[in-house]
Design a protein around this motif. Sequence first.
Motif, PDB file in Angstrom:
ATOM      1  N   GLU A 105     -13.479  -6.987  10.647  1.00 44.89           N
ATOM      2  CA  GLU A 105     -12.763  -5.793  11.089  1.00 44.89           C
ATOM      3  C   GLU A 105     -11.941  -5.274   9.909  1.00 44.89           C
ATOM      4  N   SER A 106     -11.925  -3.958   9.724  1.00 46.80           N
ATOM      5  CA  SER A 106     -11.143  -3.373   8.632  1.00 46.80           C
ATOM      6  C   SER A 106      -9.660  -3.417   8.969  1.00 46.80           C
ATOM      7  N   ARG A 107      -8.867  -3.635   7.929  1.00 42.43           N
ATOM      8  CA  ARG A 107      -7.427  -3.625   8.110  1.00 42.43           C
ATOM      9  C   ARG A 107      -6.775  -3.355   6.764  1.00 42.43           C
ATOM     10  N   ILE A 108      -5.704  -2.598   6.781  1.00 45.38           N
ATOM     11  CA  ILE A 108      -4.877  -2.391   5.603  1.00 45.38           C
ATOM     12  C   ILE A 108      -3.511  -2.973   5.920  1.00 45.38           C
ATOM     13  N   ALA A 109      -3.139  -4.008   5.175  1.00 51.35           N
ATOM     14  CA  ALA A 109      -1.821  -4.605   5.335  1.00 51.35           C
ATOM     15  C   ALA A 109      -0.850  -3.832   4.443  1.00 51.35           C
ATOM     16  N   ILE A 110       0.294  -3.479   5.002  1.00 44.30           N
ATOM     17  CA  ILE A 110       1.303  -2.713   4.264  1.00 44.30           C
ATOM     18  C   ILE A 110       2.557  -3.564   4.146  1.00 44.30           C
ATOM     19  N   LEU A 111       3.078  -3.614   2.934  1.00 45.87           N
ATOM     20  CA  LEU A 111       4.324  -4.333   2.670  1.00 45.87           C
ATOM     21  C   LEU A 111       5.296  -3.393   1.977  1.00 45.87           C
ATOM     22  N   LYS A 134     -17.839  -3.233   5.439  1.00 49.78           N
ATOM     23  CA  LYS A 134     -18.844  -2.390   4.783  1.00 49.78           C
ATOM     24  C   LYS A 134     -19.281  -1.217   5.648  1.00 49.78           C
ATOM     25  N   ASP A 135     -19.359  -1.418   6.964  1.00 45.20           N
ATOM     26  CA  ASP A 135     -19.817  -0.327   7.831  1.00 45.20           C
ATOM     27  C   ASP A 135     -18.759   0.753   8.050  1.00 45.20           C
ATOM     28  N   GLN A 136     -17.561   0.562   7.496  1.00 47.40           N
ATOM     29  CA  GLN A 136     -16.506   1.566   7.628  1.00 47.40           C
ATOM     30  C   GLN A 136     -16.095   2.178   6.286  1.00 47.40           C
ATOM     31  N   TRP A 140     -13.362   5.165   5.541  1.00 54.62           N
ATOM     32  CA  TRP A 140     -12.194   4.813   4.747  1.00 54.62           C
ATOM     33  C   TRP A 140     -12.019   5.740   3.550  1.00 54.62           C
ATOM     34  N   GLN A 141     -13.114   6.162   2.930  1.00 50.31           N
ATOM     35  CA  GLN A 141     -13.009   6.990   1.728  1.00 50.31           C
ATOM     36  C   GLN A 141     -12.243   8.285   1.993  1.00 50.31           C
ATOM     37  N   SER A 142     -12.519   8.945   3.102  1.00 44.29           N
ATOM     38  CA  SER A 142     -11.795  10.195   3.388  1.00 44.29           C
ATOM     39  C   SER A 142     -10.333   9.917   3.690  1.00 44.29           C
ATOM     40  N   ILE A 143     -10.054   8.819   4.382  1.00 47.10           N
ATOM     41  CA  ILE A 143      -8.659   8.469   4.667  1.00 47.10           C
ATOM     42  C   ILE A 143      -7.942   8.084   3.375  1.00 47.10           C
ATOM     43  N   PHE A 144      -8.635   7.346   2.489  1.00 45.21           N
ATOM     44  CA  PHE A 144      -8.004   6.937   1.238  1.00 45.21           C
ATOM     45  C   PHE A 144      -7.566   8.140   0.404  1.00 45.21           C
ATOM     46  N   LEU A 145      -8.409   9.157   0.321  1.00 48.61           N
ATOM     47  CA  LEU A 145      -8.033  10.347  -0.449  1.00 48.61           C
ATOM     48  C   LEU A 145      -6.778  10.998   0.123  1.00 48.61           C
ATOM     49  N   LYS A 146      -6.683  11.071   1.433  1.00 45.55           N
ATOM     50  CA  LYS A 146      -5.482  11.627   2.072  1.00 45.55           C
ATOM     51  C   LYS A 146      -4.282  10.704   1.857  1.00 45.55           C
ATOM     52  N   LEU A 147      -4.509   9.396   1.927  1.00 40.31           N
ATOM     53  CA  LEU A 147      -3.421   8.449   1.709  1.00 40.31           C
ATOM     54  C   LEU A 147      -2.881   8.581   0.287  1.00 40.31           C
ATOM     55  N   PHE A 148      -3.775   8.668  -0.680  1.00 42.86           N
ATOM     56  CA  PHE A 148      -3.358   8.834  -2.071  1.00 42.86           C
ATOM     57  C   PHE A 148      -2.523  10.105  -2.230  1.00 42.86           C
ATOM     58  N   THR A 149      -3.006  11.206  -1.668  1.00 42.33           N
ATOM     59  CA  THR A 149      -2.272  12.473  -1.738  1.00 42.33           C
ATOM     60  C   THR A 149      -0.914  12.335  -1.058  1.00 42.33           C
ATOM     61  N   TYR A 150      -0.903  11.733   0.108  1.00 47.64           N
ATOM     62  CA  TYR A 150       0.345  11.543   0.862  1.00 47.64           C
ATOM     63  C   TYR A 150       1.355  10.728   0.048  1.00 47.64           C
TER      64      TYR A 150
END
Length: 195
Positions: A105-111, A134-136, A140-150
């Motif tokens: 399962e995908s997960r991003i841990a934030i600290l 891998k199936d996500q 994730w790529q579209s969310i990552f670009l927005k996260l980077f911008t944010y």
Amino acid sequence: QFQSDRIIPIHHLLDNQELQQLEQRFYLIYGIQGEITSFFKADCFYTDRHFDDRQSILNFLTDQLKEKGLMNEAEKASVFEGKSIADEIGNLVAIPHPIYGDPPESRIAILILDKPIVWEKERVQLVFLLSIAKDQIASWQSIFLKLFTYLVKNDGVKEMLREPNYAAFIRNFTNQFISNLYESLFLLPVIGGGA
């Protein structure tokens, strides 16, 4: 006339076009928020922690993911290999990740650290440890670009340090993610006015 991205001007009775626009807006808002919360969960959001070095941080975050069954020992070890360990993106942010692996399962841990540390060359106070199935990857790529911008361009770091909690992060990031959709999709006529 008062205007806000939170207000949808409509006629006294909704016509088919206005109903469709309302459905689209709710779908986009809740669809995007659902996609975001599929990667970011409250049980992997840690605040006001003190660590002196990146090794301790990475051990803590990878151990948390391992305990939840979201990372195995090989994936944990690969976080410490090569370039991954030095993934500073500036603006107090580091985004390390395993070099290889396919978690269940995908997960991003934030600290959010209580104070910045020197990661490799840059000072870091926010750490996002990625663990993407891998199936996500495409999602994730579209969310990552927005996260980077944010984080880097739109004061997301300041918001996260000012409001260091999961609910505020999801709210602020989701708002950032959909802010341009309001302007481009939902310019509706006002009562008594034209399009």
